[in-house]
Design a protein around this motif. Structure first.
Motif, mmCIF file in Angstrom:
data_model
loop_
_atom_site.group_PDB
_atom_site.id
_atom_site.type_symbol
_atom_site.label_atom_id
_atom_site.label_comp_id
_atom_site.label_asym_id
_atom_site.label_seq_id
_atom_site.Cartn_x
_atom_site.Cartn_y
_atom_site.Cartn_z
ATOM 1 N N MET A 1 0.854 -1.173 0.000
ATOM 2 C CA MET A 1 0.000 0.000 0.000
ATOM 3 C C MET A 1 0.899 1.235 0.000
ATOM 4 O O MET A 1 1.971 1.222 0.586
ATOM 5 C CB MET A 1 -0.912 -0.011 1.229
ATOM 6 N N TYR A 2 0.424 2.289 -0.646
ATOM 7 C CA TYR A 2 1.168 3.538 -0.743
ATOM 8 C C TYR A 2 0.426 4.644 0.002
ATOM 9 O O TYR A 2 -0.787 4.593 0.151
ATOM 10 C CB TYR A 2 1.312 3.950 -2.215
ATOM 11 N N GLY A 3 1.169 5.648 0.431
ATOM 12 C CA GLY A 3 0.566 6.798 1.094
ATOM 13 C C GLY A 3 1.613 7.655 1.768
ATOM 14 O O GLY A 3 2.792 7.291 1.840
ATOM 15 N N LEU A 4 1.183 8.801 2.243
ATOM 16 C CA LEU A 4 2.053 9.737 2.955
ATOM 17 C C LEU A 4 1.989 9.449 4.446
ATOM 18 O O LEU A 4 0.900 9.313 5.004
ATOM 19 C CB LEU A 4 1.616 11.176 2.674
ATOM 20 N N GLN A 5 3.138 9.346 5.064
ATOM 21 C CA GLN A 5 3.239 8.998 6.484
ATOM 22 C C GLN A 5 2.436 7.729 6.769
ATOM 23 O O GLN A 5 1.646 7.661 7.718
ATOM 24 C CB GLN A 5 2.794 10.157 7.371
ATOM 25 N N LEU A 6 2.667 6.736 5.929
ATOM 26 C CA LEU A 6 1.932 5.481 5.998
ATOM 27 C C LEU A 6 2.232 4.730 7.295
ATOM 28 O O LEU A 6 3.390 4.506 7.637
ATOM 29 C CB LEU A 6 2.317 4.613 4.802
ATOM 30 N N GLY A 7 1.155 4.384 8.000
ATOM 31 C CA GLY A 7 1.283 3.608 9.222
ATOM 32 C C GLY A 7 1.358 2.123 8.913
ATOM 33 O O GLY A 7 1.151 1.697 7.774
ATOM 34 N N GLU A 8 1.618 1.341 9.919
ATOM 35 C CA GLU A 8 1.779 -0.094 9.764
ATOM 36 C C GLU A 8 0.560 -0.781 9.143
ATOM 37 O O GLU A 8 0.690 -1.739 8.398
ATOM 38 C CB GLU A 8 2.049 -0.721 11.138
ATOM 39 N N GLN A 9 -0.636 -0.285 9.423
ATOM 40 C CA GLN A 9 -1.852 -0.920 8.915
ATOM 41 C C GLN A 9 -2.547 -0.114 7.827
ATOM 42 O O GLN A 9 -3.698 -0.364 7.500
ATOM 43 C CB GLN A 9 -2.805 -1.202 10.071
ATOM 44 N N GLY A 10 -1.855 0.868 7.256
ATOM 45 C CA GLY A 10 -2.419 1.594 6.129
ATOM 46 C C GLY A 10 -3.023 2.942 6.452
ATOM 47 O O GLY A 10 -3.677 3.536 5.605
ATOM 48 N N THR A 11 -2.834 3.421 7.664
ATOM 49 C CA THR A 11 -3.280 4.779 7.970
ATOM 50 C C THR A 11 -2.334 5.748 7.248
ATOM 51 O O THR A 11 -1.242 5.369 6.832
ATOM 52 C CB THR A 11 -3.248 5.048 9.482
ATOM 53 N N CYS A 12 -2.758 6.992 7.106
ATOM 54 C CA CYS A 12 -1.923 7.978 6.425
ATOM 55 C C CYS A 12 -2.040 9.331 7.126
ATOM 56 O O CYS A 12 -2.752 9.460 8.113
ATOM 57 C CB CYS A 12 -2.319 8.099 4.962
ATOM 58 N N GLU A 13 -1.368 10.329 6.575
ATOM 59 C CA GLU A 13 -1.415 11.648 7.208
ATOM 60 C C GLU A 13 -2.801 12.282 7.135
ATOM 61 O O GLU A 13 -3.121 13.150 7.927
ATOM 62 C CB GLU A 13 -0.375 12.584 6.605
ATOM 63 N N HIS A 14 -3.638 11.846 6.214
ATOM 64 C CA HIS A 14 -4.981 12.412 6.061
ATOM 65 C C HIS A 14 -6.021 11.676 6.909
ATOM 66 O O HIS A 14 -6.939 12.285 7.427
ATOM 67 C CB HIS A 14 -5.402 12.364 4.594
ATOM 68 N N TYR A 15 -5.886 10.354 6.977
ATOM 69 C CA TYR A 15 -6.850 9.512 7.686
ATOM 70 C C TYR A 15 -6.056 8.552 8.568
ATOM 71 O O TYR A 15 -5.350 7.677 8.057
ATOM 72 C CB TYR A 15 -7.733 8.743 6.694
ATOM 73 N N HIS A 16 -6.184 8.694 9.864
ATOM 74 C CA HIS A 16 -5.304 7.928 10.746
ATOM 75 C C HIS A 16 -5.973 7.377 11.996
ATOM 76 O O HIS A 16 -5.317 7.155 13.008
ATOM 77 C CB HIS A 16 -4.076 8.766 11.124
ATOM 78 N N SER A 17 -7.259 7.096 11.912
ATOM 79 C CA SER A 17 -7.901 6.426 13.042
ATOM 80 C C SER A 17 -7.618 4.922 12.949
ATOM 81 O O SER A 17 -7.143 4.437 11.917
ATOM 82 C CB SER A 17 -9.412 6.674 13.060
ATOM 83 N N GLU A 18 -7.934 4.197 13.991
ATOM 84 C CA GLU A 18 -7.702 2.752 13.997
ATOM 85 C C GLU A 18 -8.534 2.024 12.943
ATOM 86 O O GLU A 18 -8.255 0.870 12.608
ATOM 87 C CB GLU A 18 -8.000 2.171 15.379
ATOM 88 N N PHE A 19 -9.553 2.701 12.373
ATOM 89 C CA PHE A 19 -10.420 2.093 11.369
ATOM 90 C C PHE A 19 -10.033 2.466 9.945
ATOM 91 O O PHE A 19 -10.621 1.960 8.990
ATOM 92 C CB PHE A 19 -11.882 2.475 11.621
ATOM 93 N N ASP A 20 -9.070 3.357 9.783
ATOM 94 C CA ASP A 20 -8.638 3.808 8.452
ATOM 95 C C ASP A 20 -7.561 2.874 7.919
ATOM 96 O O ASP A 20 -6.405 3.254 7.733
ATOM 97 C CB ASP A 20 -8.148 5.256 8.513
ATOM 98 N N ILE A 21 -7.970 1.641 7.668
ATOM 99 C CA ILE A 21 -7.013 0.598 7.285
ATOM 100 C C ILE A 21 -7.280 0.032 5.887
ATOM 101 O O ILE A 21 -6.646 -0.937 5.492
ATOM 102 C CB ILE A 21 -7.014 -0.546 8.316
ATOM 103 N N ALA A 22 -8.189 0.626 5.141
ATOM 104 C CA ALA A 22 -8.508 0.116 3.809
ATOM 105 C C ALA A 22 -7.670 0.839 2.760
ATOM 106 O O ALA A 22 -7.672 2.061 2.686
ATOM 107 C CB ALA A 22 -9.991 0.313 3.508
ATOM 108 N N GLY A 23 -6.944 0.075 1.977
ATOM 109 C CA GLY A 23 -6.234 0.634 0.835
ATOM 110 C C GLY A 23 -7.132 0.522 -0.383
ATOM 111 O O GLY A 23 -7.707 -0.539 -0.647
ATOM 112 N N LEU A 24 -7.297 1.621 -1.123
ATOM 113 C CA LEU A 24 -8.189 1.643 -2.269
ATOM 114 C C LEU A 24 -7.389 1.676 -3.562
ATOM 115 O O LEU A 24 -6.405 2.397 -3.682
ATOM 116 C CB LEU A 24 -9.107 2.869 -2.201
ATOM 117 N N LYS A 25 -7.836 0.892 -4.549
ATOM 118 C CA LYS A 25 -7.086 0.755 -5.794
ATOM 119 C C LYS A 25 -7.517 1.781 -6.833
ATOM 120 O O LYS A 25 -8.706 1.930 -7.114
ATOM 121 C CB LYS A 25 -7.248 -0.645 -6.367
ATOM 122 N N CYS A 26 -6.531 2.453 -7.399
ATOM 123 C CA CYS A 26 -6.774 3.359 -8.524
ATOM 124 C C CYS A 26 -6.829 2.526 -9.795
ATOM 125 O O CYS A 26 -5.926 1.731 -10.064
ATOM 126 C CB CYS A 26 -5.639 4.387 -8.615
#
Length: 98
Positions: A1-26
């Motif tokens: 998964m890609y993103g800015l300030q990517l957390g271990e489970q897919g959180t990013c600098e924009h969305y970073h709650s414990e539920f923001d773990i879905a990576g979406l495909k372009c």
């Protein structure tokens, strides 16, 4: 998964709650991103949504790495590990799915 300030489970600098773990495909680049904003900041094209009816996986669970179709993702949790996805993502559904 890609993103800015990517957390271990897919959180990013924009969305970073414990539920923001879905990576979406372009659909254009076929890469999974933590969010459309990360995608648009890191790619040379805008995020292109995946068709809701597609049989190809469009979501990556950041917790276990399971790939899901739109229909499975809409169940609200990963069928493999049971991790819940952020229900507020529905506010951006038209960005990710067409």
């Amino acid at each position: 998964m890609y993103g800015l300030q990517l957390g271990e489970q897919g959180t990013c600098e924009h969305y970073h709650s414990e539920f923001d773990i879905a990576g979406l495909k372009c659909r254009e680049c076929q890469r999974f991103y933590a969010c459309y904003q990360c995608h648009d900041d890191l790619e040379k094209h805008q995020f292109v949504p995946t068709a809701k009816q597609s049989r190809e996986p469009a979501v990556l669970c950041g917790h276990c790495g399971n790939l899901l179709t739109f229909a499975r993702y809409k169940e609200g949790h990963c069928p493999s590990c049971g991790s819940a996805f952020n229900p507020k993502c529905a506010l951006h559904e038209s960005v990710y799915f067409s």
